[in-house]
Scaffold this motif. Structure first.
Motif, mmCIF file in Angstrom:
data_model
loop_
_atom_site.group_PDB
_atom_site.id
_atom_site.type_symbol
_atom_site.label_atom_id
_atom_site.label_comp_id
_atom_site.label_asym_id
_atom_site.label_seq_id
_atom_site.Cartn_x
_atom_site.Cartn_y
_atom_site.Cartn_z
ATOM 1 N N GLN A 1 -38.138 -6.501 -10.839
ATOM 2 C CA GLN A 1 -37.278 -7.627 -11.226
ATOM 3 C C GLN A 1 -37.775 -8.272 -12.523
ATOM 4 O O GLN A 1 -36.963 -8.623 -13.395
ATOM 5 N N ARG A 2 -39.100 -8.416 -12.661
ATOM 6 C CA ARG A 2 -39.639 -8.978 -13.891
ATOM 7 C C ARG A 2 -39.360 -8.067 -15.091
ATOM 8 O O ARG A 2 -39.102 -8.545 -16.194
ATOM 9 N N TYR A 3 -39.415 -6.776 -14.870
ATOM 10 C CA TYR A 3 -39.139 -5.838 -15.961
ATOM 11 C C TYR A 3 -37.713 -6.003 -16.466
ATOM 12 O O TYR A 3 -37.475 -6.089 -17.683
ATOM 13 N N PHE A 4 -36.763 -6.081 -15.549
ATOM 14 C CA PHE A 4 -35.374 -6.238 -15.980
ATOM 15 C C PHE A 4 -35.139 -7.602 -16.610
ATOM 16 O O PHE A 4 -34.349 -7.720 -17.563
ATOM 17 N N ALA A 5 -35.801 -8.662 -16.095
ATOM 18 C CA ALA A 5 -35.636 -9.992 -16.695
ATOM 19 C C ALA A 5 -36.176 -10.021 -18.120
ATOM 20 O O ALA A 5 -35.524 -10.546 -19.038
ATOM 21 N N GLN A 6 -37.348 -9.452 -18.348
ATOM 22 C CA GLN A 6 -37.903 -9.420 -19.699
ATOM 23 C C GLN A 6 -37.094 -8.520 -20.628
ATOM 24 O O GLN A 6 -36.962 -8.815 -21.824
ATOM 25 N N SER A 7 -36.563 -7.448 -20.097
ATOM 26 C CA SER A 7 -35.689 -6.608 -20.924
ATOM 27 C C SER A 7 -34.469 -7.380 -21.383
ATOM 28 O O SER A 7 -34.018 -7.251 -22.538
ATOM 29 N N HIS A 8 -33.921 -8.216 -20.482
ATOM 30 C CA HIS A 8 -32.769 -9.039 -20.859
ATOM 31 C C HIS A 8 -33.158 -10.054 -21.931
ATOM 32 O O HIS A 8 -32.389 -10.274 -22.894
ATOM 33 N N GLU A 9 -34.331 -10.662 -21.805
ATOM 34 C CA GLU A 9 -34.774 -11.622 -22.823
ATOM 35 C C GLU A 9 -34.973 -10.935 -24.174
ATOM 36 O O GLU A 9 -34.630 -11.494 -25.226
ATOM 37 N N ARG B 1 -33.128 -9.956 -29.781
ATOM 38 C CA ARG B 1 -32.628 -9.007 -30.770
ATOM 39 C C ARG B 1 -31.217 -9.367 -31.214
ATOM 40 O O ARG B 1 -30.861 -9.231 -32.394
ATOM 41 N N GLU C 1 -33.437 -8.329 -25.296
ATOM 42 C CA GLU C 1 -32.120 -8.032 -25.861
ATOM 43 C C GLU C 1 -31.480 -9.281 -26.438
ATOM 44 O O GLU C 1 -30.804 -9.226 -27.480
ATOM 45 N N MET C 2 -31.664 -10.438 -25.774
ATOM 46 C CA MET C 2 -31.115 -11.682 -26.306
ATOM 47 C C MET C 2 -31.784 -12.043 -27.636
ATOM 48 O O MET C 2 -31.109 -12.486 -28.582
#
Length: 644
Positions: A448-456, A461, A458-459
């Motif tokens: 879950q942390r991996y996907f949350a940080q990936s979303h951050e 970028r 992308e934001m």
């Protein structure tokens, strides 16, 4: 008829005795059942000195006649009282625990060893069925009239009548179990099976109750295996020797009659009627004789129905052949059966000698060996076919879907319903399960942390893509210098705004007061302001006239003023009211100062777009280190320190 469906083609049948455990692995093929493997395990011996044997009286009661339909007070499964005479029971001693052989000794280790050997050989998906020999069975005969009477009494107490056949059978069974529990209080419902007993005329006259005794090892063994919480195949049923031998006799008769019918068709002497599974002569008598190491079992049959069952504990395979045959002949005479049409024989020892002796005693009877109707063995066994192996094979044949075997066995099962089927158990202990749960939760958290940080990421970028390319690709030092320059300019604007605010405090107080007074006067008709001036600190005194007192009050409420004095006078007959009121005035920053503070950052960066001053908010917005608010200004009109 009980149907035991199974998805597995492999059946593990186990038959325990007091000396050993015999098991067979059957394979249900399209052409018929086949015995794949046999298993033999020796049981742990019972200490003969553990229980003191009771003394036997010298005066043994004489033989008594056998009554087939009445309860004579003696176990109806016994034929002669002379060989099973009443033994004295000491006070406080259980009658079922009089001998060491009657102690329940579980065989769970041997059973698990057999199942493990099957799994190691590649046969994991198996169904397990057990067979109890006559050593662990008790029997009692109940007449039909007695069963019907008990059933009617039970129905009368309930106030309902049984209209369906199934309900009638249920009531009859409950009545028979209650009658059986009078002499055996410890017997439970699932431990009892009933077989109908017929006379030689084919009329049902009694019921044979078969129940598992307290020394049977299957139930405690299964409970011990379940308590270990280890994987174990599903258990289908627990059968008994009487019903298994009855099914074997029926299958032998059906096979014989089918063979004769096919022979008649081949000889073109048969009629056009279809071949039936039922015997052609329903009054033909048959006798099933099983001579074992512990006892001799004899069953009389008429057609395919059971007439009488007897277990001779004093006659074993180790007795002379003449003794065995003479005892069987004595049973014929005592029971009045006459010469039977066929004899179905199985012996552990000296089967050939016993067969020859029976052929001499009963020359008109056809003798068939039960071992000849057994399914073929895939591997040649060095050990001869014993009683336990025969029972195991017959118990396994109950689960096959063969046309010959699926309809010959009666509805009997002595297994506790709680032990039936497969019980789901974890193949590991609870600490391992807890560690697996913790590991799963930890993995889920980091995913879950991996996907949350990936979303951050992308934001960020996405935001960077909105900046000019030269800004993104520029040198970090240049960017930092530009940031410092903008910050200095911003601080300069803030300081300039502080100075400007100190000069602008109260600069538009009179214009705002005049604007508010003019607006309120325009909304109230019949009211005039004659004088308007400051008096005191922050107070505006207004005097005027009005044509109505209510208009003075309305104007004061709109202007948030306090009425000090009202006088009445008439001018040319018209009533006129003169008033004096005081209105507070507030000194603060003008709207232009708030507007400049809101857009100070845009002005410093050069991206300021001019907007009408009317669209600017009247609330102060933080922009810089110091913010001057109206409430920070004293009554003298000078600004105070704000924002620290």
């Amino acid at each position: 008829m009980l149907k035991y469906s199974t998805k597995s083609e492999f059946i593990l049948a186990i038959a325990p005795s007091s000396r050993r455990i015999q098991a067979v692995l059957l394979h249900d093929t399209a052409t018929g059942p086949v015995v794949l493997r046999t298993f033999v395990r020796k049981r742990a011996g019972v200490d003969m000195m553990a229980v003191e044997a009771p003394e036997i009286q010298d005066d043994i009661p004489s033989d008594v006649s056998f009554q087939a339909t009445e309860d004579s007070g003696v176990n109806a499964g016994m034929f002669l009282a002379s060989e099973f005479g009443d033994l004295p029971v000491e006070e406080g001693m259980d009658s079922e625990l009089m001998a060491p052989t009657q102690l329940a000794v579980p065989c769970d280790l041997e059973i698990q060893d057999i199942v493990s050997e099957c799994a190691d050989a590649g046969y994991e998906n198996v169904r397990v069925v057990f067979a109890l020999p006559s050593d662990y069975l008790g029997s009692e005969v109940f007449s039909i009239t007695q069963a019907d009477a008990e059933s009617k009494d039970g129905s009368a107490k309930d106030g309902k009548k049984a209209k369906k056949k199934s309900k009638k059978k249920s009531n009859t069974r409950e009545a028979l179990i209650k009658q059986l529990q009078k002499s055996n209080p410890a017997i439970e419902d699932h431990q009892v099976a009933f077989l109908p007993l017929f006379d030689f005329n084919g009329k049902e006259e009694a019921r044979l109750a078969l129940y598992s005794q307290s020394n049977e090892p299957v139930t405690p063994s299964l409970k011990a295996i379940r308590n270990r919480k280890r994987p174990f195949p599903g258990v289908a049923l627990l059968d008994n020797e009487v019903s298994l031998l009855l099914g074997a006799a029926r299958a032998s008769l059906l096979a014989e009659y089918r063979y004769d019918a096919v022979a008649e068709v081949m000889n073109e002497t048969a009629s056009a009627e279809p071949i039936s599974n039922d015997p052609e002569h329903e009054e033909e008598t048959s006798v099933v004789i099983r001579v074992g190491a512990d006892d001799t079992l004899v069953m009389f049959m008429v057609g395919q129905e059971l007439v009488h069952y007897e277990s001779l504990r004093s006659i074993t395979a180790f007795d002379p052949t003449d003794t065995i045959c003479s005892r069987i002949l004595l049973m014929y005479d005592e029971f009045g059966a006459g010469d039977s049409d066929r004899i179905l024989l199985f012996c552990d020892e000296s089967e050939t000698a016993i067969r020859e002796r029976l052929e001499m005693v009963f020359p008109d009877s056809t003798i068939t060996l039960l071992r000849h109707i057994m399914p073929p063995f895939e591997e040649v066994s060095k050990d001869p076919l014993q009683t336990e192996t025969l029972l195991a094979i017959l118990a396994g044949l109950r689960l096959v879907r063969d046309e010959l075997w699926e309809s010959v066995f009666p509805e009997t099962s002595l297994l506790d319903p709680q032990l039936r089927g497969r019980k789901f158990t974890l193949p590991f202990s609870w600490p391992v399960a807890a560690m697996i749960l913790i590991l799963f939760s930890t993995t889920l958290f980091f995913v879950q942390r991996y996907f949350a940080q990936s979303h951050e990421i992308e934001m960020v970028r996405f935001e960077l893509r909105n900046y000019p390319e030269e800004t993104i690709s520029g040198d970090a030092g240049d960017l930092q210098s530009r940031i410092d320059s903008l910050r200095m300019r911003s601080n300069g604007f803030v300081e300039a705004l502080d100075v400007l605010d100190s000069l602008l405090v109260g600069s538009d107080v009179w214009s705002r007061a005049l604007e508010r007074t003019a607006a309120n006067t325009g909304e109230v008709d019949g009211l005039w302001i004659r004088s308007w001036g400051e008096e005191g600190d922050g107070e505006l005194v207004m005097t005027g006239t009005a044509l109505d007192r209510n208009r003075i009050v309305e104007f004061a409420s709109r202007a948030e003023a306090i009425i000090e004095q009202i006088t009445y006078a008439e001018i040319r007959g018209v009533p006129v009211f003169e008033f004096q009121m005081t209105m507070l005035i507030h000194r603060g920053l003008p709207d232009a100062a708030y507007y400049l503070r809101e857009h100070a950052a845009e002005i410093a960066s050069g991206q300021f777009n001019q907007q009408p001053l009317s669209e600017a908010t009247a609330e102060p917005v933080e922009s810089g280190e110091a913010i001057l608010r109206p409430e920070d200004v004293l009554s003298t009109g000078e600004p105070t320190e704000a924002g620290g």
